[in-house]
Design an enzyme around this catalytic site. Structure first.
Site, PDB file in Angstrom:
ATOM      1  N   ARG A  37     -11.966  29.228 -22.003  1.00 61.39           N
ATOM      2  CA  ARG A  37     -12.642  28.787 -23.225  1.00 61.39           C
ATOM      3  C   ARG A  37     -11.958  29.335 -24.469  1.00 61.39           C
ATOM      4  NH1 ARG A  37     -17.765  32.186 -21.245  1.00 61.39           N
ATOM      5  NH2 ARG A  37     -17.246  30.925 -19.443  1.00 61.39           N
ATOM      6  N   ARG A  97     -17.279  33.077  -9.426  1.00 62.55           N
ATOM      7  CA  ARG A  97     -17.422  34.184 -10.382  1.00 62.55           C
ATOM      8  C   ARG A  97     -18.754  34.870 -10.218  1.00 62.55           C
ATOM      9  NH1 ARG A  97     -14.320  31.321 -15.196  1.00 62.55           N
ATOM     10  NH2 ARG A  97     -12.320  31.914 -14.311  1.00 62.55           N
ATOM     11  N   ASP A 128      -9.892  24.185 -18.228  1.00 65.48           N
ATOM     12  CA  ASP A 128     -10.831  24.959 -17.421  1.00 65.48           C
ATOM     13  C   ASP A 128      -9.982  25.793 -16.477  1.00 65.48           C
ATOM     14  OD1 ASP A 128     -13.984  24.784 -16.500  1.00 65.48           O
ATOM     15  OD2 ASP A 128     -12.603  25.467 -14.943  1.00 65.48           O
ATOM     16  N   SER A 158     -11.891  32.958 -18.095  1.00 65.13           N
ATOM     17  CA  SER A 158     -12.060  31.520 -18.331  1.00 65.13           C
ATOM     18  C   SER A 158     -11.060  31.036 -19.358  1.00 65.13           C
ATOM     19  CB  SER A 158     -13.482  31.180 -18.769  1.00 65.13           C
ATOM     20  OG  SER A 158     -13.586  31.217 -20.170  1.00 65.13           O
ATOM     21  N   ASP A 191     -20.068  17.945 -16.832  1.00 65.11           N
ATOM     22  CA  ASP A 191     -20.578  18.730 -15.709  1.00 65.11           C
ATOM     23  C   ASP A 191     -21.175  20.078 -16.105  1.00 65.11           C
ATOM     24  OD1 ASP A 191     -18.227  19.838 -16.543  1.00 65.11           O
ATOM     25  OD2 ASP A 191     -17.198  19.782 -14.626  1.00 65.11           O
ATOM     26  N   HIS A 192     -20.742  20.640 -17.233  1.00 64.98           N
ATOM     27  CA  HIS A 192     -21.181  21.998 -17.565  1.00 64.98           C
ATOM     28  C   HIS A 192     -22.522  22.034 -18.300  1.00 64.98           C
ATOM     29  CE1 HIS A 192     -17.183  23.214 -16.413  1.00 64.98           C
ATOM     30  NE2 HIS A 192     -17.406  24.466 -16.737  1.00 64.98           N
TER      31      HIS A 192
HETATM   32  C1  MIC Z   1     -16.082  29.001 -15.978  1.00 67.69           C
HETATM   33  O1  MIC Z   1     -16.044  28.831 -14.760  1.00 67.69           O
HETATM   34  O2  MIC Z   1     -16.217  30.105 -16.501  1.00 67.69           O
HETATM   35  C2  MIC Z   1     -15.951  27.797 -16.870  1.00 67.69           C
HETATM   36  C3  MIC Z   1     -17.233  27.620 -17.571  1.00 67.69           C
HETATM   37  O3  MIC Z   1     -15.705  26.653 -16.115  1.00 67.69           O
HETATM   38  C4  MIC Z   1     -14.800  28.078 -17.846  1.00 67.69           C
HETATM   39  C5  MIC Z   1     -14.639  27.075 -18.888  1.00 67.69           C
HETATM   40  C6  MIC Z   1     -15.616  27.166 -19.987  1.00 67.69           C
HETATM   41  O4  MIC Z   1     -15.991  28.240 -20.404  1.00 67.69           O
HETATM   42  O5  MIC Z   1     -16.012  26.100 -20.476  1.00 67.69           O
HETATM   43  C7  MIC Z   1     -13.444  28.236 -17.181  1.00 67.69           C
HETATM   44  O6  MIC Z   1     -13.373  28.619 -16.043  1.00 67.69           O
HETATM   45  O7  MIC Z   1     -12.423  28.045 -17.831  1.00 67.69           O
HETATM   46 FE1  SF4 Z   2     -18.187  24.708 -13.136  1.00 66.31          FE
HETATM   47 FE2  SF4 Z   2     -16.450  26.650 -13.715  1.00 66.31          FE
HETATM   48 FE3  SF4 Z   2     -18.469  27.026 -11.971  1.00 66.31          FE
HETATM   49 FE4  SF4 Z   2     -16.494  25.469 -11.324  1.00 66.31          FE
HETATM   50  S1  SF4 Z   2     -16.366  27.633 -11.739  1.00 66.31           S
HETATM   51  S2  SF4 Z   2     -18.658  25.050 -10.992  1.00 66.31           S
HETATM   52  S3  SF4 Z   2     -15.977  24.503 -13.256  1.00 66.31           S
HETATM   53  S4  SF4 Z   2     -18.621  26.626 -14.165  1.00 66.31           S
END
Ligand code: MIC
Ligand code: SF4
Length: 756
Positions: free
Chosen positions: A645, A448, A160, A643, A95-96
């Site tokens: 990550r 976010r 995540d 996050s 999905d990312h």
């Molecule tokens: C996000 O919302 O920042 C992400 C991308 O989903 C991250 C995970 C990632 O960096 O792959 C998260 O929320 O953990």
């Molecule tokens: Fe994707 Fe993270 Fe955004 Fe949710 S918050 S849509 S998991 S990047």
């Protein structure tokens, strides 16, 4: 059909006795969060009255979920663990890695070609090790999990931070780094500090323009981005039961933005309805059978102040719609105040784009309420003033809203439908003109809004609101518009008001989907070959990190003293860098490039102590590494928020940073550092942050007697010959100290497996 129904049956068969035993041991009523935690203690973990915020406890989660951007590292680590199959049901979701550019179909085709190597890798690893695989286009991890895997009373971890979304279906679901997921998939216990408990009592009932999103926007305003750290937030009260299950999901989802370990709601009829609507009646029937165990004991909700460490009360009948932002999700402004606040702060008031959807807000209810506003554009002779986009959370939602004519209505007003993926929410948005870095405003229903997050432009002011409010704001194109009181002028020059949004909790005709994008793993995966091309730019097999050398660390250079907010986006940016998530060396070229250097207020410009010249952070660190010199990173409060990550921990580890010293850490990041064998330290006296100077050489003393609860000493050798000694704290327990000594947790697992 429900996935893994045998596992759920087993959980439910054992849950009541485990909860009863815990209640007896503690001699008091239990909250829901406590019940789920106690019901998931690892079999080797002795039951006791754990101390909140102190005791490290071993758990046995029921399942693991991973998304493509983090699954690569999680699975590269799992492959090293040497196990034939995952020990608990697990899933991978693509999905990312899908960029939103034109519209769903075309964007998906481009992404599938662009990231073919990574998707093929994830698909074959999943196939081999018994993992459910959801192809690109199937949807965003948290929505797919809610629709298929989440179940009341269960415990799940996911790579995540928004894994917490599943709290909407009564789970304790927690975001972790890939190394934690790797442990659980390898059958090892999963460790967490016994959380503190925050209770949120919801009285009254949502009405009019107010949506579940406003509950969490309000809570974020109260608790701030740090306020939930180390705590589980439990929502209860009449306001909770009167809300939809997916609305509860939205609230839990954005609990990540207050740093909460997770959030949850007690099992109720809304969850039963959602389970039935998503083909899991069997789970609902089982949950009904033990429903007293899937909520707190009655005494808890009667006198919550006795059982929670902190209590917040929100009256939903009086709650106003909010917009939070810009640049941080906890800056909450009620819509009635927005005009005044926006003008006072000089925020650009023209809204360029409204974006709805994402993992946070793309339920049938959300979309149906947003569409009730979109319909009024034509009916009332209005025009949409901003661009408008929709990112459905799953193919099931997309298919159903298409069938029910919602997408057609959106199309008619000129909206764009992007792929069922993260897209703009994670910077995978090829926004035309973003490179010009113009000051502009967008509103979205994601979670976010850190600088640069959506489109890479540091001057994009992003505000977070409910999908219905975002839709109304996009229609008006004006941040100072309050749809509750203000009018718009239509094509006849008349003043018209938007009617309140209305929608349906669940589709009257039921959900439908043609191809959900699911791929089941091979029954016997032992013959499946996973190939990683050594010349690949996107995937790289992992090499074990070196073990600790057994001495104190002397003569480290200060790599950077980061100023202010330093989220994982600052440490390891997403967007264009997502493509290197499976290649540690390549992604390390983004290490800390977003962090602001305290000494010159610039990003990615630090002094190389070997040459005296200023240069980018990654190149400077590579120069230290080549010279065999370790370094230290210094940071401010809540370092690593934002996050899960683990690249933000692995990159410094890979490039030879030895310690991260900050005022405070975000939970997941601190654990990620420990797992990778890094030192994560905090100032005993936060004012000592001011003692760190640009040209310092740093020693870390006390490591030869590194022990739980014992502070370490940092010696700062300043350039003028003076020396400062400061005391620094850590939260390593014995096990975590072993990780540090071994050079990372995985080195220990590897040895254990090899020894068998
Ligand atoms: C996000 O919302 O920042 C992400 C991308 O989903 C991250 C995970 C990632 O960096 O792959 C998260 O929320 O953990
Ligand atoms: Fe994707 Fe993270 Fe955004 Fe949710 S918050 S849509 S998991 S990047």
């Amino acid at each position: 059909m429900a996935f893994d129904i045998e596992m759920i049956k087993k959980v439910y068969a054992n849950l009541p006795a485990k909860v009863d035993a815990a209640r007896k041991a503690l001699g008091r009523p239990l909250t829901l969060a406590e019940k789920i935690l106690f019901a998931h203690l690892h079999s080797d973990q002795q039951l006791s009255n754990f101390e909140r915020g102190k005791s490290y406890v071993d758990f046995a989660p029921d399942r693991v979920a991973m998304q493509d951007a983090t699954a690569q590292m999680a699975l590269l680590q799992f492959m090293q663990a040497g196990r034939p199959k995952v020990a608990v049901p697990s899933s991978v979701h693509c999905d990312h890695l899908i960029t939103a550019r034109v519209e769903a179909k075309q964007d998906l085709q481009v992404a599938t070609a662009e990231s073919k190597e990574v998707f093929d890798f994830l698909s074959s690893v999943s196939n081999k090790y018994g993992i459910d695989f959801w192809k690109p286009g199937a949807g965003i991890i948290h929505q797919v999990v809610l629709e298929n895997y989440a179940f009341p009373g269960g415990m799940m971890i996911g790579t995540d931070s928004h894994t917490v979304n599943a709290g909407g279906l009564g789970m304790v679901a927690i975001g972790v780094g890939g190394a934690d997921a790797c442990d659980v998939m390898a059958g090892l216990p999963w460790e967490l500090k016994w959380p503190k408990l925050i209770g949120v009592k919801l009285t009254g009932k949502l009405n009019g323009w107010t949506a579940p999103k406003d509950v969490i926007l309000k809570v974020a305003g109260i608790l701030t981005v740090k306020g939930g750290t180390g705590a589980i937030v439990e929502y209860f009260g009449e306001g909770a039961t009167s809300m939809s299950c997916t609305g509860k999901g939205t609230i839990c989802n954005m609990g990540a933005e207050i740093g909460a370990t997770t959030s949850t709601f007690a099992y109720d009829e809304s969850m039963g309805r959602y389970l039935k609507a998503t083909g899991r009646e069997e789970v609902a029937v089982m949950a009904d059978g033990i429903k007293d165990y899937l909520t707190a004991d009655a005494e808890v909700y009667q006198s919550p102040e006795k059982y929670f460490d902190q209590l917040i009360e929100i009256n939903l009948s009086e709650l106003e719609p909010h917009l939070n932002g810009p640049f941080t999700p906890d800056l909450a402004t009620p819509i009635s105040k927005m005009k005044e606040v926006a003008v006072a702060n000089g925020w650009p008031t023209k809204i360029e784009v409204g974006l709805i959807g994402s993992c946070t807000n793309s339920s049938y209810e959300d979309i149906s309420r947003a569409v009730s506003l979109a319909k009024q554009v034509k009916d009332k002779g209005l025009t949409l003033k901003s661009e408008f986009t929709i990112t459905p959370g799953s193919e099931q939602v997309r298919y159903t809203i298409e069938r029910d004519g919602f997408l057609e209505t959106f199309n008619q007003i000129g909206a764009k439908v992007f792929a069922n993926a993260c897209g703009p929410c994670i910077g995978m948005w090829d926004r035309v003109g973003a490179d010009k870095k113009e000051k502009n405003t967008i509103v979205h229903s994601f979670n976010r809004n850190f600088a640069k997050r959506a489109d890479g432009n540091p001057n994009t002011f992003a505000f977070v609101g409910s999908p219905e409010l975002v839709t109304a704001m996009a229609i008006a194109g004006d941040l100072t518009f309050n749809p509750l009181t203000d009018t718009l002028t239509n094509d006849k020059g008349e003043k018209v008001k938007l009617d309140e949004p209305n929608g349906q909790e669940l589709p009257a005709k039921g959900f439908a989907v043609d191809d959900p994008g699911y791929q089941a793993p091979a029954a016997d995966g032992s013959g499946v070959q996973v190939v990683v091309d050594p010349a690949s730019k996107r995937l790289q097999l992992l090499e074990p990190f070196p073990a600790w050398e057994g001495t104190d660390l002397k003569g480290l250079k200060l790599l950077i003293k980061a100023k202010g907010k330093c989220t994982t986006d600052h440490i390891s940016m997403a967007g264009p860098w997502l493509k290197f998530r499976g290649h540690l060396d390549n992604i390390s070229n983004n290490m800390l490039i977003g962090a602001i250097n305290y000494f010159n207020d610039k990003a990615d410009s630090i002094k190389n102590e070997l040459t005296g010249e200023y240069g980018p952070v990654p190149a400077t660190q590579r120069a230290y590494k080549a010279a065999g010199i370790g370094s230290i990173v210094v940071g401010d409060e809540n370092y690593g928020e934002g996050s899960s990550r683990e690249h933000a921990a692995m990159e410094p580890r890979h490039l030879g940073v030895r310690a991260i010293l900050v005022k405070s850490f975000a939970r997941i990041h601190e654990t990620n550092l420990k797992k990778q064998g890094m030192l994560g330290l905090t100032f005993n006296d936060k004012n000592d942050y001011d003692k760190i100077q640009e040209d310092d050489t740093v020693d870390i003393d006390g490591l030869t007697s590194f022990a739980p609860g014992q502070p370490l000493t940092i010696v700062l050798h300043h350039k003028d010959g003076s020396v400062d000694k400061i005391s620094v704290n850590h939260t390593y327990n014995q096990q975590q100290i072993e990780w540090f000594k071994a050079g990372g947790a995985l080195n220990i697992i590897r040895k254990q497996v090899a020894g068998k």
